[in-house]
Design a protein around this motif. Structure first.
Motif, short mmCIF file in Angstrom:
data_model
loop_
_atom_site.label_atom_id
_atom_site.label_comp_id
_atom_site.label_asym_id
_atom_site.label_seq_id
_atom_site.Cartn_x
_atom_site.Cartn_y
_atom_site.Cartn_z
N GLU A 19 30.47 -19.59 17.58
CA GLU A 19 29.97 -20.86 17.05
C GLU A 19 28.68 -21.21 17.76
O GLU A 19 28.53 -20.98 18.96
N ALA A 20 27.77 -21.77 17.00
CA ALA A 20 26.49 -22.20 17.57
C ALA A 20 26.02 -23.43 16.81
O ALA A 20 26.26 -23.56 15.60
N GLU A 21 25.37 -24.33 17.52
CA GLU A 21 24.74 -25.45 16.85
C GLU A 21 23.68 -24.90 15.91
O GLU A 21 23.05 -23.88 16.20
N THR A 22 23.45 -25.57 14.80
CA THR A 22 22.50 -25.07 13.82
C THR A 22 21.08 -25.02 14.36
O THR A 22 20.24 -24.32 13.81
N ARG A 23 20.80 -25.71 15.44
CA ARG A 23 19.46 -25.70 16.04
C ARG A 23 19.32 -24.67 17.17
O ARG A 23 18.26 -24.55 17.76
N THR A 24 20.37 -23.91 17.46
CA THR A 24 20.34 -22.91 18.52
C THR A 24 19.43 -21.76 18.12
O THR A 24 19.56 -21.20 17.03
N THR A 25 18.51 -21.39 18.99
CA THR A 25 17.62 -20.27 18.70
C THR A 25 18.38 -18.95 18.86
O THR A 25 19.38 -18.87 19.55
N LEU A 26 17.85 -17.93 18.23
CA LEU A 26 18.43 -16.60 18.37
C LEU A 26 18.39 -16.16 19.84
O LEU A 26 19.34 -15.57 20.34
N ALA A 27 17.29 -16.47 20.53
CA ALA A 27 17.19 -16.11 21.95
C ALA A 27 18.33 -16.72 22.76
O ALA A 27 18.99 -16.03 23.55
N ASP A 28 18.58 -18.00 22.56
CA ASP A 28 19.66 -18.66 23.30
C ASP A 28 21.03 -18.10 22.90
O ASP A 28 21.91 -17.93 23.74
N PHE A 29 21.21 -17.81 21.61
CA PHE A 29 22.48 -17.24 21.14
C PHE A 29 22.72 -15.89 21.80
O PHE A 29 23.82 -15.61 22.28
N LEU A 30 21.69 -15.04 21.81
CA LEU A 30 21.83 -13.72 22.42
C LEU A 30 22.17 -13.83 23.90
O LEU A 30 23.02 -13.10 24.42
N ARG A 31 21.50 -14.72 24.59
CA ARG A 31 21.71 -14.87 26.03
C ARG A 31 23.06 -15.52 26.34
O ARG A 31 23.79 -15.03 27.20
N ARG A 32 23.39 -16.60 25.64
CA ARG A 32 24.59 -17.39 25.98
C ARG A 32 25.87 -16.86 25.32
O ARG A 32 26.89 -16.70 25.98
N GLN A 33 25.83 -16.65 24.02
CA GLN A 33 27.05 -16.25 23.32
C GLN A 33 27.31 -14.75 23.38
O GLN A 33 28.44 -14.33 23.33
N CYS A 34 26.24 -13.95 23.47
CA CYS A 34 26.41 -12.49 23.48
C CYS A 34 26.30 -11.89 24.87
O CYS A 34 26.65 -10.73 25.07
N GLY A 35 25.78 -12.65 25.83
CA GLY A 35 25.63 -12.14 27.19
C GLY A 35 24.51 -11.12 27.34
O GLY A 35 24.48 -10.36 28.31
N LEU A 36 23.58 -11.09 26.38
CA LEU A 36 22.47 -10.14 26.41
C LEU A 36 21.26 -10.82 27.04
O LEU A 36 20.40 -11.37 26.35
N THR A 37 21.19 -10.77 28.34
CA THR A 37 20.18 -11.53 29.08
C THR A 37 18.87 -10.79 29.27
O THR A 37 17.96 -11.30 29.92
N VAL A 55 14.99 -7.56 14.47
CA VAL A 55 15.98 -8.06 13.53
C VAL A 55 15.81 -7.24 12.26
O VAL A 55 14.75 -7.28 11.63
N ASP A 56 16.85 -6.47 11.96
CA ASP A 56 16.79 -5.53 10.83
C ASP A 56 15.53 -4.66 10.92
O ASP A 56 14.88 -4.37 9.91
N GLY A 57 15.18 -4.27 12.15
CA GLY A 57 14.08 -3.36 12.39
C GLY A 57 12.71 -4.00 12.55
O GLY A 57 11.75 -3.33 12.91
N ASP A 58 12.60 -5.29 12.28
CA ASP A 58 11.32 -5.98 12.40
C ASP A 58 11.23 -6.76 13.71
O ASP A 58 12.21 -7.40 14.12
N ALA A 59 10.05 -6.72 14.34
CA ALA A 59 9.85 -7.49 15.57
C ALA A 59 9.84 -8.98 15.24
O ALA A 59 9.15 -9.42 14.31
N VAL A 60 10.64 -9.74 15.97
CA VAL A 60 10.80 -11.17 15.73
C VAL A 60 10.75 -11.91 17.06
O VAL A 60 11.33 -11.45 18.05
N ARG A 61 10.06 -13.02 17.09
CA ARG A 61 10.08 -13.90 18.27
C ARG A 61 11.39 -14.68 18.21
O ARG A 61 11.55 -15.59 17.40
N SER A 62 12.33 -14.31 19.05
CA SER A 62 13.67 -14.89 18.97
C SER A 62 13.72 -16.35 19.42
O SER A 62 14.72 -17.01 19.18
N CYS A 63 12.64 -16.85 20.02
CA CYS A 63 12.60 -18.28 20.36
C CYS A 63 12.27 -19.12 19.14
O CYS A 63 12.47 -20.33 19.15
N LEU A 64 11.74 -18.49 18.09
CA LEU A 64 11.37 -19.22 16.87
C LEU A 64 12.40 -19.08 15.75
O LEU A 64 12.40 -19.87 14.81
N MET A 65 13.24 -18.08 15.85
CA MET A 65 14.25 -17.84 14.83
C MET A 65 15.55 -18.51 15.23
O MET A 65 15.98 -18.41 16.38
#
Length: 169
Positions: A19-37, A55-65
């Protein structure tokens, strides 16, 4: 209270659902929920490139997604480039190894984002494009920020990775 949603994604070949708040960035999700620091946060405005993941092979700024935007996607972080088939003997991915061989880092904070950007850039380059020039590499690197170096060693790491990916020396 911000609404929450369940986000399901595959990161580095493993399935994650949390579960994640709808405003949670992908970067925060990866770090907090997935433990990928290994995904670092620099500017949190999409400018520095430190948080870049695939993301699906494309470079993405995870702080913006947003994490909810990655629902159902395949995400690769810096940790996913390491071959862990023999846990006692991890093997760096080819771009990681090229950067290590060229000593393309100083403090290392920006390195995961630059490596992930390089992986995507090399994958997008035409196979017959030949070895990239320093100008082409520096043009590509303009989307990333390293506060420690003059980029010379980073350019060398990208060049070495490009040579190796095209079967060069």
């Amino acid at each position: 209270m911000t609404p929450k949603r369940t986000v399901e994604l595959r990161a580095n070949g493993a399935e994650y659902a949390a579960e994640a708040e709808t405003r949670t960035t992908l970067a925060d999700f990866l770090r907090r929920q997935c433990g990928l620091t290994g995904t670092h946060l620099g500017c949190e405005h999409g400018v520095c490139g430190t948080c870049t993941v695939l993301v699906d092979g494309d470079a993405v700024r995870s702080c913006l997604m947003l994490a909810v935007q990655a629902h159902g996607c395949d995400v690769t972080t810096i940790e996913g480039l390491v071959d862990m088939s023999d846990p006692g003997n991890p093997v760096l991915g080819p771009v990681q190894q090229a950067f290590a061989d060229a000593m393309s880092f100083q403090c290392g904070f920006c390195t995961p984002g630059i490596i992930m950007s390089t992986v995507a850039w090399l994958a997008d380059r035409a196979v017959d494009a030949g070895e990239p020039s320093d100008h082409e590499i520096r043009e590509f690197l303009a989307g990333t920020l390293c506060r420690c170096t003059g980029y010379t060693s980073i350019v060398e790491g990208v060049r070495l990775a490009a040579q190796r990916s095209s079967g060069g020396p």
